[in-house]
Enzyme design. Structure first.
Site, PDB file in Angstrom:
ATOM      1  N   HIS A   1      -3.222   2.287  -5.504  1.00 11.10           N
ATOM      2  CA  HIS A   1      -3.851   1.248  -5.485  1.00 11.10           C
ATOM      3  C   HIS A   1      -3.873   0.230  -6.633  1.00 11.10           C
ATOM      4  O   HIS A   1      -4.141  -0.802  -6.547  1.00 11.10           O
ATOM      5  CB  HIS A   1      -5.332   1.195  -4.364  1.00 11.10           C
TER       6      HIS A   1
ATOM      7  N   LYS B   1      -1.603  -3.116   7.868  1.00  8.42           N
ATOM      8  CA  LYS B   1      -2.699  -2.560   8.835  1.00  8.42           C
ATOM      9  C   LYS B   1      -2.665  -3.570  10.062  1.00  8.42           C
ATOM     10  O   LYS B   1      -2.283  -4.744  10.215  1.00  8.42           O
ATOM     11  CB  LYS B   1      -4.044  -3.008   8.061  1.00  8.42           C
TER      12      LYS B   1
ATOM     13  N   ARG C   1      -1.430  -1.928  -7.065  1.00  9.15           N
ATOM     14  CA  ARG C   1      -1.352  -3.135  -6.167  1.00  9.15           C
ATOM     15  C   ARG C   1      -2.387  -4.144  -6.748  1.00  9.15           C
ATOM     16  O   ARG C   1      -2.247  -5.357  -6.575  1.00  9.15           O
ATOM     17  CB  ARG C   1      -2.057  -2.620  -4.932  1.00  9.15           C
TER      18      ARG C   1
ATOM     19  N   ARG D   1       0.664  -1.199   0.087  1.00  7.80           N
ATOM     20  CA  ARG D   1      -0.004  -0.128  -0.020  1.00  7.80           C
ATOM     21  C   ARG D   1       0.783   1.315   0.034  1.00  7.80           C
ATOM     22  O   ARG D   1       1.944   1.254   0.452  1.00  7.80           O
ATOM     23  CB  ARG D   1      -0.937  -0.063   1.142  1.00  7.80           C
TER      24      ARG D   1
ATOM     25  N   TYR E   1      -9.607 -10.964  -6.954  1.00  9.74           N
ATOM     26  CA  TYR E   1      -8.768 -10.835  -8.048  1.00  9.74           C
ATOM     27  C   TYR E   1      -8.806 -11.989  -8.897  1.00  9.74           C
ATOM     28  O   TYR E   1      -8.606 -11.769 -10.111  1.00  9.74           O
ATOM     29  CB  TYR E   1      -7.276 -10.427  -7.542  1.00  9.74           C
TER      30      TYR E   1
ATOM     31  N   HIS F   1      -3.572  -9.606   3.453  1.00  6.02           N
ATOM     32  CA  HIS F   1      -4.991  -9.470   3.737  1.00  6.02           C
ATOM     33  C   HIS F   1      -5.180 -10.429   4.853  1.00  6.02           C
ATOM     34  O   HIS F   1      -4.760 -11.731   5.005  1.00  6.02           O
ATOM     35  CB  HIS F   1      -5.832  -9.973   2.536  1.00  6.02           C
TER      36      HIS F   1
END
Length: 333
Positions: free
Chosen positions: A279, A205, A282, A181, A314, A305
């Site tokens: 993004h 995150k 990404r 990110r 995806y 994730h």
């Protein structure tokens, strides 16, 4: 909705003026290990609810126990009526549901009025990705930009242009090579890079760390950027330890917003006919990995994730791309 009448900072201050909210922020930082970006989003959502429910003139502390499920639904309806995306409405609902869950746990209120509130149905849209040809054109864009510049008016301007070209090439290469990110890109320290092993330690995150492989071209571009950084700081007359891996024109840390702008500008230089933002690189990283045989679990780990379902979007992108190829190439499609 009312919050648009003032600056976002005013809404944040409105929320933070409440002692229960301040306690919740301490909880997010200490126990949930939340990033400042996450904390700010929670404060903004809570602040907007405060303004919607009690108005700008009402002073803290706010009567959180008076809020019932009808007030919760009314707020969600206002968000939707204001034209916000369903994802935004769901985020605000999640923020307030989490806040009230904390209030219940701390026995500040008896019930969570947002617990049974259903958000709008989320429309599942596929992320837009670049073709490999478009990615290669984007990676070449900093060099093209440099070649198009008029003669520099000063040694300092010449030093800036040289550094910007090398720095921006490294930024684009690293984003596409790792799938990280943009916030992770501008915050990772030089010590996180292991050129020998070809990996970067990324803090994502929830401040969870993961290893991102660094491809050969990206590693070389990053090495050159670090060398050019030293030269640029010298041209600025700066000594000491550099403040970040990627520097801005004044020698400070480059921001995520600046990276967004430069990628948008380079997408135009590259002749890409639609807006590209960080993004998208990404998305393109993940889709191209799956297109070339990577398994879903591996891509999930590389992206950081928490759940596999987030990564599965995806696979739908790859299937849609296969359908397009089929429609274009098969004589009886």
């Amino acid at each position: 909705m009312g919050e648009d009448e003032r600056q976002p900072g005013t809404t944040l201050k409105k929320a933070y003026s409440d002692p229960a909210v301040r306690a919740y922020v301490r909880y997010l930082r200490a126990e949930k290990n939340a990033s400042e970006h996450t904390v700010r989003n929670y404060l903004m959502d809570i602040g907007q609810f405060i303004v919607s429910r009690w108005g700008w003139e009402r002073k803290a502390p706010f009567p959180w126990g008076e809020v019932d499920r009808f007030a919760a639904r009314h707020f969600l309806a206002l968000v939707q009526q204001s034209g916000r995306a369903s994802t935004t409405a769901m985020r605000k609902l999640s923020s307030l549901r989490s806040f009230y869950r904390y209030l219940v746990r701390e026995q500040r209120v008896e019930a969570n009025p947002f617990a049974g509130t259903r958000g709008p149905k989320r429309r599942r849209s596929l992320p837009r990705v670049m073709t490999v040809k478009e990615v290669l054109a984007l990676l070449e864009a900093p060099r093209r930009w440099y070649e198009q510049q008029p003669p520099p008016r000063s040694p300092r301007q010449a030093a800036w242009r040289e550094y910007k070209c090398v720095r921006d090439t490294a930024i684009l290469e690293v984003l596409y090579s790792t799938g990280m990110r943009v916030g992770e890109l501008v915050s990772f320290p030089e010590s996180a890079v292991d050129f020998l092993s070809g990996v970067v330690v990324v803090r994502g995150k929830g401040r969870k760390e993961r290893l991102c492989p660094l491809g050969g071209p990206a590693a070389e571009a990053l090495r050159r950027a670090l060398e050019a950084r030293a030269g640029y700081l010298k041209a600025l007359g700066r000594g000491g330890r550099p403040p970040a891996v990627f520097l801005n024109r004044n020698g400070g840390r480059l921001t995520a917003r600046s990276v967004e702008r430069l990628i948008r500008d380079y997408s135009r230089t590259a002749g890409i006919g639609w807006p590209v933002y960080p993004h998208v690189l990404r998305h393109s990283f993940a889709t191209h990995m799956l297109d070339n045989g990577a398994d879903l679990r591996s891509v999930q780990e590389l992206l950081g994730h928490a759940v596999l379902s987030t990564t599965q979007i995806y696979t739908h992108v790859s299937v849609e791309r296969l359908k397009e190829v089929y429609q274009q190439a098969h004589p009886r499609a």
